[in-house]
Design a protein around this motif. Structure first.
Motif, PDB file in Angstrom:
ATOM      1  N   ILE A   1       0.855  -1.188   0.000  1.00  0.00           N
ATOM      2  CA  ILE A   1       0.000   0.000   0.000  1.00  0.00           C
ATOM      3  C   ILE A   1       0.886   1.231   0.000  1.00  0.00           C
ATOM      4  O   ILE A   1       2.012   1.208   0.491  1.00  0.00           O
ATOM      5  CB  ILE A   1      -0.977   0.036   1.203  1.00  0.00           C
ATOM      6  CG1 ILE A   1      -0.225  -0.013   2.519  1.00  0.00           C
ATOM      7  CG2 ILE A   1      -1.978  -1.090   1.113  1.00  0.00           C
ATOM      8  CD1 ILE A   1      -1.097   0.279   3.704  1.00  0.00           C
ATOM      9  N   ASP A   2       0.384   2.304  -0.580  1.00  0.00           N
ATOM     10  CA  ASP A   2       1.070   3.590  -0.645  1.00  0.00           C
ATOM     11  C   ASP A   2       2.411   3.507  -1.370  1.00  0.00           C
ATOM     12  O   ASP A   2       3.350   4.205  -1.016  1.00  0.00           O
ATOM     13  CB  ASP A   2       1.280   4.169   0.762  1.00  0.00           C
ATOM     14  CG  ASP A   2      -0.012   4.445   1.480  1.00  0.00           C
ATOM     15  OD1 ASP A   2      -1.062   4.425   0.821  1.00  0.00           O
ATOM     16  OD2 ASP A   2       0.026   4.678   2.698  1.00  0.00           O
ATOM     17  N   GLU A   3       2.492   2.666  -2.390  1.00  0.00           N
ATOM     18  CA  GLU A   3       3.750   2.562  -3.128  1.00  0.00           C
ATOM     19  C   GLU A   3       3.612   2.897  -4.606  1.00  0.00           C
ATOM     20  O   GLU A   3       4.477   3.543  -5.163  1.00  0.00           O
ATOM     21  CB  GLU A   3       4.330   1.152  -2.991  1.00  0.00           C
ATOM     22  CG  GLU A   3       4.860   0.865  -1.604  1.00  0.00           C
ATOM     23  CD  GLU A   3       5.565  -0.469  -1.513  1.00  0.00           C
ATOM     24  OE1 GLU A   3       5.744  -1.116  -2.566  1.00  0.00           O
ATOM     25  OE2 GLU A   3       5.935  -0.855  -0.411  1.00  0.00           O
ATOM     26  N   ILE A   4       2.551   2.439  -5.249  1.00  0.00           N
ATOM     27  CA  ILE A   4       2.460   2.613  -6.702  1.00  0.00           C
ATOM     28  C   ILE A   4       1.488   3.708  -7.125  1.00  0.00           C
ATOM     29  O   ILE A   4       1.312   3.942  -8.316  1.00  0.00           O
ATOM     30  CB  ILE A   4       2.072   1.278  -7.379  1.00  0.00           C
ATOM     31  CG1 ILE A   4       0.705   0.811  -6.898  1.00  0.00           C
ATOM     32  CG2 ILE A   4       3.124   0.225  -7.166  1.00  0.00           C
ATOM     33  CD1 ILE A   4       0.117  -0.299  -7.715  1.00  0.00           C
ATOM     34  N   GLU A   5       0.878   4.394  -6.185  1.00  0.00           N
ATOM     35  CA  GLU A   5      -0.123   5.399  -6.531  1.00  0.00           C
ATOM     36  C   GLU A   5       0.460   6.572  -7.303  1.00  0.00           C
ATOM     37  O   GLU A   5      -0.250   7.232  -8.047  1.00  0.00           O
ATOM     38  CB  GLU A   5      -0.832   5.922  -5.278  1.00  0.00           C
ATOM     39  CG  GLU A   5      -1.758   4.927  -4.647  1.00  0.00           C
ATOM     40  CD  GLU A   5      -1.049   3.904  -3.783  1.00  0.00           C
ATOM     41  OE1 GLU A   5       0.134   4.083  -3.463  1.00  0.00           O
ATOM     42  OE2 GLU A   5      -1.694   2.895  -3.451  1.00  0.00           O
ATOM     43  N   ILE A   6       1.753   6.825  -7.136  1.00  0.00           N
ATOM     44  CA  ILE A   6       2.379   7.944  -7.838  1.00  0.00           C
ATOM     45  C   ILE A   6       2.275   7.758  -9.345  1.00  0.00           C
ATOM     46  O   ILE A   6       2.123   8.718 -10.092  1.00  0.00           O
ATOM     47  CB  ILE A   6       3.846   8.145  -7.396  1.00  0.00           C
ATOM     48  CG1 ILE A   6       4.430   9.445  -7.965  1.00  0.00           C
ATOM     49  CG2 ILE A   6       4.707   6.967  -7.796  1.00  0.00           C
ATOM     50  CD1 ILE A   6       3.824  10.682  -7.396  1.00  0.00           C
ATOM     51  N   TYR A   7       2.303   6.533  -9.813  1.00  0.00           N
ATOM     52  CA  TYR A   7       2.191   6.276 -11.252  1.00  0.00           C
ATOM     53  C   TYR A   7       0.790   6.588 -11.773  1.00  0.00           C
ATOM     54  O   TYR A   7       0.627   6.945 -12.937  1.00  0.00           O
ATOM     55  CB  TYR A   7       2.590   4.832 -11.571  1.00  0.00           C
ATOM     56  CG  TYR A   7       4.004   4.537 -11.136  1.00  0.00           C
ATOM     57  CD1 TYR A   7       5.084   5.218 -11.694  1.00  0.00           C
ATOM     58  CD2 TYR A   7       4.266   3.600 -10.152  1.00  0.00           C
ATOM     59  CE1 TYR A   7       6.377   4.981 -11.285  1.00  0.00           C
ATOM     60  CE2 TYR A   7       5.562   3.340  -9.737  1.00  0.00           C
ATOM     61  CZ  TYR A   7       6.609   4.029 -10.308  1.00  0.00           C
ATOM     62  OH  TYR A   7       7.888   3.802  -9.902  1.00  0.00           O
ATOM     63  N   TRP A   8      -0.198   6.435 -10.924  1.00  0.00           N
ATOM     64  CA  TRP A   8      -1.561   6.796 -11.308  1.00  0.00           C
ATOM     65  C   TRP A   8      -1.762   8.313 -11.261  1.00  0.00           C
ATOM     66  O   TRP A   8      -2.637   8.855 -11.928  1.00  0.00           O
ATOM     67  CB  TRP A   8      -2.580   6.117 -10.385  1.00  0.00           C
ATOM     68  CG  TRP A   8      -2.652   4.648 -10.596  1.00  0.00           C
ATOM     69  CD1 TRP A   8      -1.997   3.679  -9.889  1.00  0.00           C
ATOM     70  CD2 TRP A   8      -3.398   3.968 -11.595  1.00  0.00           C
ATOM     71  NE1 TRP A   8      -2.294   2.441 -10.382  1.00  0.00           N
ATOM     72  CE2 TRP A   8      -3.175   2.586 -11.435  1.00  0.00           C
ATOM     73  CE3 TRP A   8      -4.253   4.379 -12.609  1.00  0.00           C
ATOM     74  CZ2 TRP A   8      -3.747   1.628 -12.245  1.00  0.00           C
ATOM     75  CZ3 TRP A   8      -4.838   3.417 -13.410  1.00  0.00           C
ATOM     76  CH2 TRP A   8      -4.575   2.070 -13.224  1.00  0.00           C
ATOM     77  N   LEU A   9      -0.954   8.990 -10.459  1.00  0.00           N
ATOM     78  CA  LEU A   9      -1.085  10.442 -10.328  1.00  0.00           C
ATOM     79  C   LEU A   9      -0.429  11.204 -11.471  1.00  0.00           C
ATOM     80  O   LEU A   9      -0.793  12.347 -11.738  1.00  0.00           O
ATOM     81  CB  LEU A   9      -0.459  10.907  -9.015  1.00  0.00           C
ATOM     82  CG  LEU A   9      -1.276  10.680  -7.768  1.00  0.00           C
ATOM     83  CD1 LEU A   9      -0.487  11.117  -6.547  1.00  0.00           C
ATOM     84  CD2 LEU A   9      -2.577  11.418  -7.829  1.00  0.00           C
ATOM     85  N   ILE A  10       0.538  10.601 -12.129  1.00  0.00           N
ATOM     86  CA  ILE A  10       1.283  11.308 -13.174  1.00  0.00           C
ATOM     87  C   ILE A  10       0.359  11.859 -14.266  1.00  0.00           C
ATOM     88  O   ILE A  10       0.479  13.036 -14.631  1.00  0.00           O
ATOM     89  CB  ILE A  10       2.411  10.423 -13.741  1.00  0.00           C
ATOM     90  CG1 ILE A  10       3.492  10.258 -12.662  1.00  0.00           C
ATOM     91  CG2 ILE A  10       3.007  11.012 -15.006  1.00  0.00           C
ATOM     92  CD1 ILE A  10       4.582   9.274 -13.004  1.00  0.00           C
TER      93      ILE A  10
END
Length: 159
Positions: A99-108
């Motif tokens: 959790i809280d690791e790959i969300e940055i890729y969805w935010l780009i």
């Protein structure tokens, strides 16, 4: 008045909402007459509630801020809203190991849309309010100049 009071009540109660995980039942399953809640792959309900509430409460506060903000930059608030929404979705996903690791890729992609929009709004406001440049006035002056130039050219052709 009722809406304002409700918003204030939600904001005032937000710390209490956050600490609701302290009252979660022990174990991995909570059965009620209406529904059953499981720990969803986490060690126990306490941890799963803590994770969910640590996403839900800030998400709720950011949404309230976005809906009530009157500043020109309020679209930027969509970035943390989407971050917490992605984190909550990932936390709710059954048996999620990370959790809280790959969300940055969805935010780009969201960043790539919101950032230029907000920057363009800022530039237009800066030009108009700070530098006193009104693009509509400049456009009107250019149109007037073109009209006069075309009129002068037309008069020269007639002679």
């Amino acid at each position: 008045m009722i809406i304002d009071s409700t918003l204030v009540l939600i904001i005032v109660c937000s710390p209490f909402l956050y600490y609701l995980y302290e009252y979660s039942p022990e174990g991995k399953v909570w059965e009620t007459p209406f529904f059953t809640i499981t720990s969803n792959g986490y060690k126990n309900l306490y941890i799963s509630f803590w994770i969910y509430l640590s996403k839900i409460v800030p998400l709720l506060l950011f949404i309230l801020w976005f809906l009530t903000c009157r500043h020109w930059w309020y679209h930027v608030i969509l970035i943390p809203i989407s971050m917490y929404a992605f984190q909550l979705t990932n936390a709710l996903y059954k048996n999620s190991a990370k959790i809280d690791e790959i969300e940055i890729y969805w935010l780009i992609p969201i960043l790539m849309v919101i950032t230029p929009i907000v920057y363009l709004i800022r530039l237009k406001l800066f030009d108009k309010l700070v530098l006193g440049i009104d693009l509509k006035k400049i456009e009107a002056e250019l149109d007037e100049y073109d009209r006069k130039e075309n009129e002068a050219q037309h008069n020269n052709e007639i002679k």
